[in-house]
Design an enzyme around this catalytic site. Structure first.
Site, PDB file in Angstrom:
ATOM      1  N   ALA A 242       0.820  -1.209   0.000  1.00 51.85           N
ATOM      2  CA  ALA A 242       0.000   0.000   0.000  1.00 51.85           C
ATOM      3  C   ALA A 242       0.857   1.264   0.000  1.00 51.85           C
ATOM      4  CB  ALA A 242      -0.937  -0.018   1.201  1.00 51.85           C
ATOM      5  N   HIS A 243       0.157   2.407  -0.013  1.00 51.00           N
ATOM      6  CA  HIS A 243       0.838   3.698  -0.140  1.00 51.00           C
ATOM      7  C   HIS A 243       1.752   4.000   1.049  1.00 51.00           C
ATOM      8  CE1 HIS A 243      -3.130   5.604   1.546  1.00 51.00           C
ATOM      9  NE2 HIS A 243      -2.562   4.818   2.418  1.00 51.00           N
ATOM     10  N   ASN A 244       2.896   4.593   0.725  1.00 51.00           N
ATOM     11  CA  ASN A 244       3.865   5.091   1.707  1.00 51.00           C
ATOM     12  C   ASN A 244       4.519   4.002   2.539  1.00 51.00           C
ATOM     13  OD1 ASN A 244       1.578   7.528   1.577  1.00 51.00           O
ATOM     14  ND2 ASN A 244       3.713   8.202   1.435  1.00 51.00           N
TER      15      ASN A 244
END
Length: 336
Positions: A242-244
């Site tokens: 997922a993001h980051n």
């Protein structure tokens, strides 16, 4: 077809030939196969003790063995420190990486502002967006989509239908298997009282040097800032990152691992299949997760964990053993 003498093989794998004589010096090896399937002019290896019975009956001309493995009487032996590593080294000799030919298929769509090194190969129906850069020695497979502003380093290989979304960065020697998606939107929404309001995902994905991404694996761009996969990371098929998220150098993950947003993974971690990690947690260097582990909180460096919620492996073994006895224990309690 390439063939090698046993002496040449021993030099490639840093091994030592045993029983080099009795016409063994005339043996030419043309490939590698399993102990059970190998035939004349092939070499095999024993890296897992489970296959030791196959060693006695193998028809291979030679085998790669560790120092403490008993040698069969009917074939040549090359002693090595690590048979599996030796197999990998030899396999890379027989099957070297593809070399780009610099051809650009007539059906490929390449924006005029894109900069491609002279030898970059682009297969049929690939799309390369504006202001992209692709380094020397890279191959772009059929149907790949490279978004605007992407930077791809040298000697990369993008298999058919891989996608690199706008602004993402790939280092040198990056491999993407078919269907991999690099830089898809992160799963970010805010509830405004009546609907889920989409949050623009404006970060990038950065894959550092020597990263490999399996088929249909998805790595989301950062919401703000970047998702980073550090050098030497190997990701199996159907993984979701997922993001980051940040994945530390030389970590490896088996199929269907899922990592939630903003989680930080240390260097040299090993995750079994279907392990799942919650968001905003930290996993220390060298952590090992058994298959199907569920990680809800931070994990200290160097530990081996299993279960859901994840717990130290030895504790999980005790809990699992007790779980099997629960029906018997329940029966005893009801009988009181």
């Amino acid at each position: 077809m390439k063939t090698l003498s046993l002496l040449e093989i021993s030099e490639i794998v840093n091994g030592t030939v045993e029983r080099f004589g009795e016409d063994l010096d005339n043996i030419r090896i043309s490939g590698i196969n399993t102990l059970s399937a190998a035939g004349d002019a092939e070499i095999s290896f024993l890296a897992n003790k489970h296959y030791r019975p196959d060693l006695l009956n193998t028809e291979a001309s030679a085998v790669l063995l560790a120092a403490d493995d008993d040698a069969p009487d009917h074939c040549a032996v090359i002693r090595v420190a690590d048979p599996y590593l030796a197999f990998a080294m030899l396999q890379r000799f027989f099957y070297p990486p593809s070399v780009p030919n610099g051809e650009r298929h007539m059906s490929a769509v390449i924006d005029p502002s894109a900069r491609l090194a002279d030898d970059v190969e682009v297969a049929a129906n690939a799309v390369i967006g504006a202001n992209t850069y692709i380094g020397a020695g890279t191959i772009i497979g059929a149907g790949c989509v490279i978004g605007d502003g992407v930077k791809i380093g040298e000697r990369c290989l993008l298999h058919a239908n891989a996608v690199v979304c706008a602004g993402c960065v790939l280092g040198n020697d990056v491999f993407l298997q078919s269907g991999a998606v690099i830089g898809s939107d992160g799963f970010g929404y805010a509830w405004d009282g009546s609907q889920h309001l989409k949050i623009p995902q404006v970060g990038r994905v950065i894959l550092e040097n020597d990263v490999e991404v399996g088929a249909n694996t998805c790595i989301d761009r950062g919401a703000i800032g970047d998702t980073v996969i550090e050098r030497g990371v190997k990701l199996d098929n159907q993984i979701q990152i997922a993001h980051n998220v940040r994945v530390g150098a030389y970590s490896v993950m088996a199929s269907q691992v899922g990592i939630s947003g903003s989680t930080q993974i240390g260097n040299g971690c090993q995750f079994g299949g279907q392990a799942g990690l919650a968001g905003h947690i930290r996993v220390g260097d060298g952590v090992k997760l058994a298959a199907k582990s569920g990680v809800m909180s931070d994990l200290a460096a160097g530990g081996t964990y299993a279960g859901a919620p994840a717990m130290p492996h030895r504790l999980w073994l005790k809990v699992s053993a007790l779980t099997l006895k629960l029906p018997e224990i329940w029966k005893m309690l009801r009988g009181r």
